[in-house]
Design a protein around this motif. Structure first.
Motif, short mmCIF file in Angstrom:
data_model
loop_
_atom_site.label_atom_id
_atom_site.label_comp_id
_atom_site.label_asym_id
_atom_site.label_seq_id
_atom_site.Cartn_x
_atom_site.Cartn_y
_atom_site.Cartn_z
N UNK A 45 7.21 3.91 -3.52
CA UNK A 45 5.96 4.60 -4.52
C UNK A 45 6.71 5.87 -4.43
N UNK A 46 6.15 6.53 -5.64
CA UNK A 46 6.51 7.64 -6.04
C UNK A 46 5.66 8.64 -6.82
N UNK A 70 0.68 11.06 -11.59
CA UNK A 70 0.73 9.47 -11.93
C UNK A 70 1.35 8.93 -10.72
N UNK A 71 1.21 7.93 -10.04
CA UNK A 71 1.86 7.25 -8.90
C UNK A 71 2.53 5.86 -9.51
N UNK A 72 4.01 5.66 -9.25
CA UNK A 72 4.43 4.68 -9.73
C UNK A 72 5.20 3.85 -8.48
N UNK A 117 9.02 10.95 -3.34
CA UNK A 117 9.28 9.34 -3.18
C UNK A 117 9.07 9.18 -1.56
N UNK A 118 8.55 7.94 -1.32
CA UNK A 118 8.47 7.29 -0.11
C UNK A 118 9.62 6.74 0.36
N UNK A 161 0.57 -1.20 0.03
CA UNK A 161 0.04 0.27 0.09
C UNK A 161 0.85 1.16 0.07
N UNK A 162 0.35 2.34 -0.73
CA UNK A 162 0.93 3.67 -0.86
C UNK A 162 0.03 4.60 -0.08
N UNK A 163 0.18 5.08 0.94
CA UNK A 163 -0.91 6.23 1.33
C UNK A 163 -0.12 7.39 1.13
N UNK A 164 -0.96 8.22 0.16
CA UNK A 164 -0.58 9.53 -0.14
C UNK A 164 -1.48 10.77 0.54
#
Length: 126
Positions: A96-97, A33-35, A116-117, A21-24
Motif C-alpha cells: 500500500x502507498x 489517496x491510498x493505493x 510505501x509500506x 489491511x493497510x494500517x496508516x
C-alpha cells in the motif's frame, strides 16, 4: 513520520479469498489517496486499486475489476483490499502507498505515490 503496515497476505487456492489491511499512521495531511500495488517476481510493480480520502471514490485496474474491492475505515486509519476469485496470476507482493495532496486525482501510477509500506506476500496456488 508516515508509516504504512500491510497485513493479511498468505497462501490460498485459486478461487479463494483474502483481505489485506493497510494500517496508516503519522499523517499530518488530510488530502490524500491510498493505493494498493503489487509486484510479481521478474515484473514491474503495478497498480491494483486506490481510494480517495476526499469522497471515497475508487479506481481499479482492469485485471481486478469485479473481483477486488477497496474500502477504508477512517476511525481505524485502515484501508482494506478484499480479494475474491483469486487466480494464480494474482500471486505477488502487495504494497500500500500514499499519494499526498492529490485526493482528487486517482491514479495507479507508482510515480505519484510518496510513501510505501513494506509489503505482504500473496500466493495463489492452482
Amino acid at each position: 513520520e508516515v508509516q504504512l503496515v500491510e497485513s493479511g497476505g498468505g497462501l490460498v487456492q485459486a478461487g479463494g479469498s483474502l483481505r489485506l489491511s493497510c494500517a496508516a499512521s503519522g499523517f499530518t495531511f488530510d488530502d490524500y489517496a491510498i493505493g494498493w500495488f503489487r509486484q510479481a517476481p521478474g515484473k514491474e510493480r503495478e497498480g491494483v486499486s486506490c481510494i480517495s480520502s476526499a469522497d471515497g471514490s475508487t479506481s481499479y485496474a482492469d485485471s481486478v475489476k469485479g473481483r477486488f474491492t477497496i474500502s477504508s475505515d477512517n476511525a481505524k486509519n485502515t484501508v482494506y483490499l478484499q480479494m475474491n476469485s483469486l487466480k494464480p496470476e494474482d500471486t505477488a507482493v502487495y504494497y500500500c502507498a500514499v499519494e499526498k495532496g492529490r485526493s482528487w486525482y486517482l491514479t495507479l501510477e507508482t510515480d505519484y505515490y510518496d510513501y510505501w509500506g513494506q509489503g505482504t506476500q500473496v500466493t495463489v496456488s492452482s
